[in-house]
Design a protein around this motif. Sequence first.
Motif, mmCIF file in Angstrom:
data_model
loop_
_atom_site.group_PDB
_atom_site.id
_atom_site.type_symbol
_atom_site.label_atom_id
_atom_site.label_comp_id
_atom_site.label_asym_id
_atom_site.label_seq_id
_atom_site.Cartn_x
_atom_site.Cartn_y
_atom_site.Cartn_z
ATOM 1 N N LEU A 62 48.729 62.014 31.014
ATOM 2 C CA LEU A 62 48.864 63.396 31.478
ATOM 3 C C LEU A 62 49.743 64.202 30.527
ATOM 4 C CD1 LEU A 62 49.264 62.806 35.310
ATOM 5 C CD2 LEU A 62 47.622 64.373 34.264
ATOM 6 N N MET A 63 50.856 63.630 30.112
ATOM 7 C CA MET A 63 51.771 64.336 29.208
ATOM 8 C C MET A 63 51.100 64.611 27.867
ATOM 9 S SD MET A 63 54.490 65.008 30.874
ATOM 10 C CE MET A 63 55.767 65.334 29.688
ATOM 11 N N ARG A 64 50.332 63.670 27.387
ATOM 12 C CA ARG A 64 49.638 63.837 26.108
ATOM 13 C C ARG A 64 48.719 65.061 26.151
ATOM 14 N NH1 ARG A 64 44.758 59.860 24.082
ATOM 15 N NH2 ARG A 64 45.575 59.530 22.021
ATOM 16 N N TRP A 65 47.893 65.142 27.218
ATOM 17 C CA TRP A 65 46.928 66.232 27.301
ATOM 18 C C TRP A 65 47.571 67.547 27.703
ATOM 19 C CZ3 TRP A 65 42.487 66.380 24.953
ATOM 20 C CH2 TRP A 65 41.916 65.173 24.556
ATOM 21 N N LEU A 66 48.633 67.488 28.493
ATOM 22 C CA LEU A 66 49.366 68.709 28.826
ATOM 23 C C LEU A 66 49.971 69.310 27.564
ATOM 24 C CD1 LEU A 66 50.506 70.706 30.894
ATOM 25 C CD2 LEU A 66 52.449 69.134 31.211
ATOM 26 N N GLU A 67 50.526 68.463 26.718
ATOM 27 C CA GLU A 67 51.108 68.951 25.465
ATOM 28 C C GLU A 67 50.046 69.607 24.583
ATOM 29 O OE1 GLU A 67 53.453 67.206 21.575
ATOM 30 O OE2 GLU A 67 53.729 66.224 23.499
ATOM 31 N N ARG A 68 48.873 68.999 24.526
ATOM 32 C CA ARG A 68 47.786 69.579 23.718
ATOM 33 C C ARG A 68 47.342 70.933 24.275
ATOM 34 N NH1 ARG A 68 43.971 64.315 22.202
ATOM 35 N NH2 ARG A 68 45.593 63.216 21.056
ATOM 36 N N LEU A 107 41.541 65.356 34.659
ATOM 37 C CA LEU A 107 42.807 64.672 34.915
ATOM 38 C C LEU A 107 43.947 65.671 35.104
ATOM 39 C CD1 LEU A 107 44.312 61.954 35.123
ATOM 40 C CD2 LEU A 107 44.727 62.123 32.655
ATOM 41 N N LEU A 108 44.015 66.694 34.250
ATOM 42 C CA LEU A 108 45.086 67.688 34.334
ATOM 43 C C LEU A 108 45.019 68.514 35.614
ATOM 44 C CD1 LEU A 108 45.196 68.955 30.639
ATOM 45 C CD2 LEU A 108 46.979 67.664 31.841
ATOM 46 N N HIS A 109 43.845 68.608 36.220
ATOM 47 C CA HIS A 109 43.672 69.381 37.448
ATOM 48 C C HIS A 109 43.476 68.475 38.662
ATOM 49 C CE1 HIS A 109 42.777 72.264 34.240
ATOM 50 N NE2 HIS A 109 43.265 73.158 35.079
ATOM 51 N N SER A 110 43.838 67.215 38.524
ATOM 52 C CA SER A 110 43.647 66.243 39.595
ATOM 53 C C SER A 110 44.804 66.259 40.587
ATOM 54 C CB SER A 110 43.526 64.832 38.999
ATOM 55 O OG SER A 110 44.778 64.427 38.445
ATOM 56 N N LEU A 124 59.065 67.251 33.662
ATOM 57 C CA LEU A 124 57.921 67.783 32.919
ATOM 58 C C LEU A 124 58.321 69.006 32.110
ATOM 59 C CD1 LEU A 124 55.022 67.555 35.523
ATOM 60 C CD2 LEU A 124 55.174 66.336 33.364
ATOM 61 N N ARG A 125 59.070 69.905 32.746
ATOM 62 C CA ARG A 125 59.504 71.122 32.053
ATOM 63 C C ARG A 125 60.391 70.773 30.869
ATOM 64 N NH1 ARG A 125 59.056 76.441 32.497
ATOM 65 N NH2 ARG A 125 57.682 76.278 34.261
ATOM 66 N N ASP A 126 61.301 69.825 31.056
ATOM 67 C CA ASP A 126 62.189 69.405 29.964
ATOM 68 C C ASP A 126 61.380 68.788 28.818
ATOM 69 O OD1 ASP A 126 64.354 70.281 31.411
ATOM 70 O OD2 ASP A 126 64.997 68.277 32.046
ATOM 71 N N ALA A 127 60.398 67.955 29.170
ATOM 72 C CA ALA A 127 59.588 67.282 28.152
ATOM 73 C C ALA A 127 58.740 68.266 27.359
ATOM 74 C CB ALA A 127 58.695 66.226 28.811
ATOM 75 N N GLN A 128 58.362 69.371 27.984
ATOM 76 C CA GLN A 128 57.498 70.353 27.324
ATOM 77 C C GLN A 128 58.255 71.600 26.873
ATOM 78 O OE1 GLN A 128 54.502 69.624 26.394
ATOM 79 N NE2 GLN A 128 54.547 67.665 27.441
ATOM 80 N N GLU A 129 59.584 71.498 26.824
ATOM 81 C CA GLU A 129 60.397 72.675 26.501
ATOM 82 C C GLU A 129 60.004 73.321 25.181
ATOM 83 O OE1 GLU A 129 65.068 74.031 26.158
ATOM 84 O OE2 GLU A 129 64.578 71.984 26.707
ATOM 85 N N ALA A 130 59.668 72.502 24.192
ATOM 86 C CA ALA A 130 59.291 73.047 22.881
ATOM 87 C C ALA A 130 58.050 73.927 22.981
ATOM 88 C CB ALA A 130 59.040 71.912 21.897
ATOM 89 N N ARG A 131 57.173 73.649 23.938
ATOM 90 C CA ARG A 131 55.960 74.454 24.134
ATOM 91 C C ARG A 131 56.223 75.634 25.076
ATOM 92 N NH1 ARG A 131 52.811 72.684 20.075
ATOM 93 N NH2 ARG A 131 52.325 70.490 20.245
ATOM 94 N N LEU A 132 57.037 75.395 26.106
ATOM 95 C CA LEU A 132 57.259 76.428 27.116
ATOM 96 C C LEU A 132 58.191 77.535 26.642
ATOM 97 C CD1 LEU A 132 57.561 74.079 30.208
ATOM 98 C CD2 LEU A 132 55.639 75.561 29.637
ATOM 99 N N THR A 133 59.164 77.201 25.799
ATOM 100 C CA THR A 133 60.119 78.203 25.326
ATOM 101 C C THR A 133 59.428 79.340 24.574
ATOM 102 O OG1 THR A 133 61.896 76.578 25.294
ATOM 103 C CG2 THR A 133 62.212 78.540 23.959
ATOM 104 N N PRO A 134 58.501 79.056 23.648
ATOM 105 C CA PRO A 134 57.811 80.165 22.971
ATOM 106 C C PRO A 134 57.004 81.042 23.929
ATOM 107 C CG PRO A 134 57.417 78.109 21.790
ATOM 108 C CD PRO A 134 58.113 77.759 23.072
#
Length: 199
Positions: A62-68, A107-110, A124-134
Amino acid sequence: MSPKQQRGEATVELLLDTALRVYAEGGEQALTVNAVTKASGVSLGSLYHHFGSIDGLVDALLMRWLERLLGEMVTALEHSRTARTGVRALTRAYLSFVREHREAGMLLHSSRADRLGMTQAARLRDAQEARLTPMAAWVAHHVEKGEIAPLPVPLIESLVLGPVVGAARRWLTFGDIDLDEAARVLPERIWRSISAEPE
């Protein structure tokens, strides 16, 4: 990178790819340790070594595809000049991603992704901070410019992504939405909900 590290990385990729294939073929109930190890040819011990459990493997998937997905959304925003064109680009990027990666979109919408989001939102938010901050910075910039209404960022995020996620889920679940039509119609409707311009 040492040969051992390369082998470990290749095993991780194989397990993640296999888990997605098993999920796509049989749904969440099919995602078992036995199914993934049998389909991948990777030993049980290796799966546990890299992911700790089947839950760890699915969470990593899930994290892999969320990051993409987030990466494509950020890229869409970065290449847009105005808030309005940004909404259009983000909507199209999201819907295109779901069309091109249907299994990952499922999977992402499951319900499993929903449970993970509800129980581990902060992680999740912490793990994706590099994507969410921009993305947050992009919103703040356009609020400052007077293009987007001065609403709390989480509310703007809900107004923008709610309709897009809803359309994607409907397409994945029932197939009764035309994604091309959604990509044409939704951006303007979404824009009206966040625009600082008077109606």
